[in-house]
Scaffold this motif. Structure first.
Motif, mmCIF file in Angstrom:
data_model
loop_
_atom_site.group_PDB
_atom_site.id
_atom_site.type_symbol
_atom_site.label_atom_id
_atom_site.label_comp_id
_atom_site.label_asym_id
_atom_site.label_seq_id
_atom_site.Cartn_x
_atom_site.Cartn_y
_atom_site.Cartn_z
ATOM 1 N N PRO A 102 -1.160 -12.475 69.068
ATOM 2 C CA PRO A 102 -1.705 -13.618 69.810
ATOM 3 C C PRO A 102 -1.351 -13.588 71.288
ATOM 4 C CG PRO A 102 0.299 -14.277 68.689
ATOM 5 C CD PRO A 102 0.065 -12.833 68.316
ATOM 6 N N GLN A 103 -1.083 -12.395 71.824
ATOM 7 C CA GLN A 103 -0.657 -12.295 73.210
ATOM 8 C C GLN A 103 -1.164 -11.007 73.844
ATOM 9 O OE1 GLN A 103 1.981 -11.839 70.664
ATOM 10 N NE2 GLN A 103 1.359 -9.693 70.822
ATOM 11 N N THR A 104 -1.187 -11.035 75.178
ATOM 12 C CA THR A 104 -1.342 -9.804 75.946
ATOM 13 C C THR A 104 0.032 -9.434 76.471
ATOM 14 O OG1 THR A 104 -3.603 -10.340 76.604
ATOM 15 C CG2 THR A 104 -2.416 -8.729 77.948
ATOM 16 N N ILE A 105 0.442 -8.191 76.204
ATOM 17 C CA ILE A 105 1.750 -7.712 76.648
ATOM 18 C C ILE A 105 1.566 -6.846 77.888
ATOM 19 C CG2 ILE A 105 3.781 -6.338 76.067
ATOM 20 C CD1 ILE A 105 3.390 -7.040 73.173
ATOM 21 N N TYR A 106 2.244 -7.222 78.953
ATOM 22 C CA TYR A 106 2.244 -6.437 80.182
ATOM 23 C C TYR A 106 3.577 -5.703 80.299
ATOM 24 C CZ TYR A 106 -1.642 -9.504 81.442
ATOM 25 O OH TYR A 106 -2.829 -10.197 81.445
ATOM 26 N N LYS A 107 3.508 -4.417 80.530
ATOM 27 C CA LYS A 107 4.730 -3.666 80.792
ATOM 28 C C LYS A 107 5.015 -3.763 82.277
ATOM 29 C CE LYS A 107 7.072 0.727 80.085
ATOM 30 N NZ LYS A 107 6.973 2.122 79.597
ATOM 31 N N VAL A 108 6.192 -4.316 82.630
ATOM 32 C CA VAL A 108 6.508 -4.605 84.026
ATOM 33 C C VAL A 108 7.932 -4.153 84.347
ATOM 34 C CG1 VAL A 108 4.965 -6.614 84.008
ATOM 35 C CG2 VAL A 108 7.407 -6.938 83.540
ATOM 36 N N SER A 109 8.271 -4.257 85.601
ATOM 37 C CA SER A 109 9.664 -4.121 86.024
ATOM 38 C C SER A 109 9.868 -4.982 87.259
ATOM 39 C CB SER A 109 10.048 -2.667 86.312
ATOM 40 O OG SER A 109 9.483 -2.222 87.531
ATOM 41 N N TYR A 110 11.119 -5.287 87.526
ATOM 42 C CA TYR A 110 11.465 -6.054 88.722
ATOM 43 C C TYR A 110 12.814 -5.572 89.234
ATOM 44 C CZ TYR A 110 14.089 -8.734 85.203
ATOM 45 O OH TYR A 110 14.930 -9.104 84.180
ATOM 46 N N CYS B 242 4.774 -11.348 78.405
ATOM 47 C CA CYS B 242 3.810 -11.624 77.347
ATOM 48 C C CYS B 242 3.157 -12.989 77.558
ATOM 49 C CB CYS B 242 4.498 -11.595 75.989
ATOM 50 S SG CYS B 242 5.569 -10.146 75.752
ATOM 51 N N VAL B 243 1.823 -12.986 77.569
ATOM 52 C CA VAL B 243 1.058 -14.205 77.850
ATOM 53 C C VAL B 243 0.181 -14.540 76.647
ATOM 54 C CG1 VAL B 243 -0.615 -15.274 79.410
ATOM 55 C CG2 VAL B 243 1.042 -13.608 80.295
ATOM 56 N N PRO B 244 0.209 -15.793 76.178
ATOM 57 C CA PRO B 244 -0.654 -16.176 75.051
ATOM 58 C C PRO B 244 -2.128 -15.905 75.351
ATOM 59 C CG PRO B 244 0.954 -17.898 75.513
ATOM 60 C CD PRO B 244 1.057 -16.906 76.634
ATOM 61 N N LYS B 245 -2.869 -15.478 74.335
ATOM 62 C CA LYS B 245 -4.278 -15.156 74.547
ATOM 63 C C LYS B 245 -5.121 -16.385 74.856
ATOM 64 C CE LYS B 245 -4.854 -10.712 72.335
ATOM 65 N NZ LYS B 245 -5.360 -9.969 71.167
ATOM 66 N N ASP B 246 -4.640 -17.562 74.500
ATOM 67 C CA ASP B 246 -5.410 -18.766 74.813
ATOM 68 C C ASP B 246 -5.066 -19.325 76.195
ATOM 69 O OD1 ASP B 246 -2.898 -19.819 74.404
ATOM 70 O OD2 ASP B 246 -3.509 -21.303 72.912
ATOM 71 N N TYR B 247 -4.306 -18.562 76.961
ATOM 72 C CA TYR B 247 -3.967 -19.016 78.312
ATOM 73 C C TYR B 247 -5.217 -19.087 79.179
ATOM 74 C CZ TYR B 247 -2.336 -18.837 83.129
ATOM 75 O OH TYR B 247 -2.148 -19.101 84.465
ATOM 76 N N LYS B 248 -5.322 -20.160 79.962
ATOM 77 C CA LYS B 248 -6.439 -20.336 80.881
ATOM 78 C C LYS B 248 -5.923 -20.328 82.322
ATOM 79 C CE LYS B 248 -9.300 -22.966 77.649
ATOM 80 N NZ LYS B 248 -8.455 -22.638 76.496
ATOM 81 N N GLU B 249 -6.640 -19.654 83.175
ATOM 82 C CA GLU B 249 -6.216 -19.510 84.570
ATOM 83 C C GLU B 249 -5.940 -20.868 85.191
ATOM 84 O OE1 GLU B 249 -7.644 -17.326 88.715
ATOM 85 O OE2 GLU B 249 -8.898 -17.215 86.913
ATOM 86 N N GLY B 250 -4.815 -20.942 85.883
ATOM 87 C CA GLY B 250 -4.423 -22.194 86.533
ATOM 88 C C GLY B 250 -3.410 -22.989 85.745
ATOM 89 N N GLU B 251 -3.238 -22.664 84.455
ATOM 90 C CA GLU B 251 -2.247 -23.359 83.637
ATOM 91 C C GLU B 251 -0.835 -22.934 84.029
ATOM 92 O OE1 GLU B 251 -4.141 -24.264 79.295
ATOM 93 O OE2 GLU B 251 -3.452 -22.215 79.662
#
Length: 307
Positions: free
Chosen positions: A70-78, A91-100
């Motif tokens: 139920p998510q999009t996984i981004y491989k990142v570093s900081y 990891c961002v939920p797939k039902d996320y809407k831009e601006g939330e």
């Protein structure tokens, strides 16, 4: 003859009572926790976990995985201190809407050198949390996962000295504080609603992190393995959980497994008693690994209530 039997029975009863007393004493000692350092000493300790807050994050994104769960996984570093790059999954939920702006959970893995953020426990929690609407950041601890050096790393804690362990722990906690910086920089995250969830080694780390970072709004420590350090001598005091639990301010949920190491459970209970703020303890008749697919309802309820 009766007198002799009575004497023998009395002697046996006395031995039983002595054994029982010894057992009770041993149990009490196993549950005892060393006194915390005073405020002046803790000020010195807390400074080990500080860093320059204007240090540029220099985030990088290497790719994404949107196809399962139920998510999009981004491989990142900081960027962290000492010019270290922290590898992580965002990891961002797939039902996320831009601006939330979603609440977020910083997820801290256990003692699993090669796997780090890829361990079963973390990978089990990511879909549970994202399905519940949370953004998740799961970093590799210092010297774990992608950050494990070839042929090196924390192969055995028993073989490592206090300065090595102090430097490893302080770097790890600062890396996680930088992880909070990263979360607060993301447009998907509500910067005022960040929680931490740690298991085993991550539970120990999480107790230190929660005591030193005021941005954490709720904390969950599961099967916290804080028994590795019980000394207050020198460098050990900087990473001894006994100095941190009494300074945890946000709402805290502690989850124990009753079939875990008895010393771990006893120490967790004793440390929990020191927490001054809102708190709750849950205990399951289970071993050290608490499957996120099975043991999530109480934790999700705690996050909903406090985040």
């Amino acid at each position: 003859m009766r007198k002799s039997c009575s004497v023998v029975m009395s002697a046996r009863l006395w031995l039983v009572l002595l054994s029982l007393g010894a057992a009770v004493s041993a149990l009490a000692q196993s549950a005892a926790v060393e006194p915390p350092v005073d405020e002046a000493a803790f000020g010195v300790i807390a400074d080990y976990y500080e860093y320059d807050h204007d240090l540029a994050l220099r985030p990088q994104e290497f790719g994404q995985w949107p196809w399962r769960g139920p998510q999009t996984i981004y491989k990142v570093s900081y960027r962290s201190t000492h010019e270290l790059q922290v590898s992580a999954y965002f990891c961002v939920p797939k039902d996320y809407k831009e601006g939330e702006r979603r609440p977020a959970v910083l997820l801290m893995h256990g003692w699993n050198l090669f796997w780090g953020k890829n361990e079963d426990w973390v990978q089990g929690w990511i879909p549970v949390l994202t399905a519940a609407g949370y953004v998740v950041l799961a970093p590799d601890h210092f010297l774990f996962g992608e950050r494990k050096p070839a042929g090196g790393g924390l192969d055995s804690m028993k073989e490592l000295g206090p300065y090595y362990m102090r430097d490893w722990m302080t770097q790890t906690v600062v890396d996680l504080r930088r992880g909070i910086d990263y979360l607060q920089s993301r447009p998907e995250v509500d910067p005022q609603r960040i929680a931490v969830l740690g298991g085993s080694l991550g539970g120990w780390i999480g107790s230190l992190l929660t005591a030193v970072d005021p941005r954490i709004k709720a904390a969950v420590l599961t099967v916290p393995a804080s028994e590795f350090v019980t000394s207050q001598e020198g460098a050990w005091s900087v990473i001894n959980a006994a100095n941190f639990y009494g300074r945890i301010k946000p709402p805290l949920l502690v989850v124990n497994a009753l079939k875990d190491d008895p010393k771990r459970v006893a120490r967790s209970r004793a440390l929990f008693e020191r927490v001054p703020g809102p708190k709750k303890m849950i205990e399951y008749e289970e071993g050290h690994f608490l499957d996120p697919a099975k043991y999530n309802a109480d934790i999700l309820a705690w996050l909903r209530q406090n985040l």
